[in-house]
Design an enzyme around this catalytic site. Structure first.
Site, short mmCIF file in Angstrom:
data_model
loop_
_atom_site.label_atom_id
_atom_site.label_comp_id
_atom_site.label_asym_id
_atom_site.label_seq_id
_atom_site.Cartn_x
_atom_site.Cartn_y
_atom_site.Cartn_z
N MET A 113 -11.81 -5.81 4.92
CA MET A 113 -11.19 -4.69 5.61
C MET A 113 -11.01 -5.06 7.08
SD MET A 113 -10.56 -2.52 3.32
CE MET A 113 -9.83 -1.33 4.47
N HIS A 145 -8.03 0.19 -4.84
CA HIS A 145 -9.09 0.01 -3.85
C HIS A 145 -9.87 1.32 -3.79
CE1 HIS A 145 -9.86 -0.36 0.81
NE2 HIS A 145 -10.97 -0.49 0.11
N HIS A 205 -0.68 -1.58 -4.19
CA HIS A 205 -2.04 -1.27 -3.74
C HIS A 205 -2.24 0.25 -3.71
CE1 HIS A 205 -5.73 -2.32 -1.42
NE2 HIS A 205 -5.48 -1.21 -0.73
N MET A 211 -12.39 3.69 -2.35
CA MET A 211 -13.20 4.04 -1.18
C MET A 211 -13.95 5.31 -1.54
SD MET A 211 -10.29 3.16 1.61
CE MET A 211 -9.02 3.17 0.36
N ASP A 216 -6.97 -6.28 4.10
CA ASP A 216 -6.42 -4.93 4.02
C ASP A 216 -6.62 -4.19 5.34
OD1 ASP A 216 -5.50 -2.50 3.15
OD2 ASP A 216 -7.24 -2.05 1.87
N SER A 253 0.84 -1.20 0.00
CA SER A 253 0.00 0.00 0.00
C SER A 253 0.87 1.24 0.00
CB SER A 253 -0.91 0.02 1.23
OG SER A 253 -1.46 1.31 1.36
N MET A 292 -9.50 7.62 -2.08
CA MET A 292 -10.50 8.09 -1.11
C MET A 292 -11.08 9.43 -1.56
SD MET A 292 -8.35 7.41 2.33
CE MET A 292 -7.40 5.90 2.58
N ASP A 322 -4.85 3.28 -2.77
CA ASP A 322 -6.05 3.61 -1.99
C ASP A 322 -6.63 4.93 -2.48
OD1 ASP A 322 -6.30 1.51 0.04
OD2 ASP A 322 -4.28 2.15 0.59
C1 DX5 Z 1 -7.10 1.88 4.66
C2 DX5 Z 1 -6.49 1.39 3.37
C3 DX5 Z 1 -5.40 0.43 3.52
C4 DX5 Z 1 -4.22 0.95 4.26
C5 DX5 Z 1 -3.45 -0.22 4.75
O1 DX5 Z 1 -8.22 2.63 4.37
O2 DX5 Z 1 -7.48 0.75 2.59
O3 DX5 Z 1 -4.98 -0.06 2.25
O4 DX5 Z 1 -3.39 1.75 3.48
O5 DX5 Z 1 -2.41 0.31 5.42
P1 DX5 Z 1 -1.86 -0.27 6.78
O6 DX5 Z 1 -1.12 -1.52 6.41
O7 DX5 Z 1 -1.01 0.84 7.22
O8 DX5 Z 1 -3.02 -0.55 7.70
ZN ZN Z 2 -6.73 -0.35 0.78
#
Ligand code: DX5
Ligand code: ZN
Length: 218
Positions: free
Chosen positions: A138, A67, A34, A69, A176, A9, A38, A36
């Site tokens: 999650m 991913h 990965h 969100m 995740d 990530s 948002m 993320d």
């Molecule tokens: C959280 C993300 C994760 C996050 C995981 O909303 O979806 O992908 O980056 O990171 P760690 O390993 O730091 O929990």
């Molecule tokens: Zn994620």
């Protein structure tokens, strides 16, 4: 030989040196990168958008695992496809017409995943499991890196594995949030196929070494 894939990530990366971090991942034994995404609406945080994703995609030699969100992800599926994303996951909680969204992702030649928030039971996927390529469990409330693993997630993975064996054995389980070397072996035993890790890999300042140590343990 690894029996589980590591998806790094980038949320915990130093964004001032993003290209360097992507190069380090390229040179490592990590399997996926990965991303993320948002929107500040579905989750209480905003990460990064298309210019950053495009720049990472240009530099990455690893398949990209995005991913989403975000609310209304359908609006952006075609753009993620054009950028070259391989794995695209949307949230169960954000999709009113999940089946349609999944079809759209698959028609766009990407692997289609559904992410579940910690409070969402795996059983809600009973009637969609045959149509998807992976589930993202999650293990933290989405929105931030570096949170603690919610212990209950482990039994969710086991229950999901049972359901998958009945409905679609080729469907993968990705976990995740809060994943580290402490819980990775247990998650794999429970049935996880892909482990996402951010904070655990970036925290000591030597990404490549952390990836190799992590991969040696899974
Ligand atoms: C959280 C993300 C994760 C996050 C995981 O909303 O979806 O992908 O980056 O990171 P760690 O390993 O730091 O929990
Ligand atoms: Zn994620």
């Amino acid at each position: 030989m690894n029996s589980s894939l590591l998806s790094v990530s980038m949320l915990s990366a130093d964004f001032g040196h993003l290209a360097n971090n992507v190069t380090l991942v390229n040179q490592s034994s990590a399997h996926l990168l990965h991303l993320d995404i948002m929107d500040g609406v579905f989750v209480p945080n905003i990460s990064y958008g298309f210019p950053v994703v495009e720049s990472i995609a240009k530099n990455s030699q690893k398949p990209l695992d995005a991913h989403l969100m975000i609310v209304d992800p359908d609006r952006y599926i075609d753009r993620f496809q054009k950028i070259g994303i391989s794995y695209l996951s949307v949230h169960y909680e954000a999709c009113t017409h999940l089946h349609r969204t999944i079809q759209h992702i698959r028609m766009s030649n990407m692997k289609a995943g559904v992410a579940l928030n910690p409070h969402t039971p795996v059983e809600v996927l009973t009637d969609i499991l045959e149509d998807i390529d992976f589930v993202v469990v999650m293990a933290v409330n989405p929105g931030f890196g570096g949170q603690s693993f919610i212990p209950h997630s482990l039994s969710k993975v086991s229950r999901l594995k049972e359901l998958i064996l009945k409905k679609n054995p080729s469907c993968l389980i990705e976990v995740d949030g809060g994943v580290g070397m402490d819980n990775a072996p247990l998650l794999m035993l429970a049935g996880a196929n892909i482990l996402v890790a951010g904070h655990a890999l970036f925290k000591d300042g030597d990404l490549q070494a952390a990836i190799e140590v992590f991969n040696a343990s899974i």
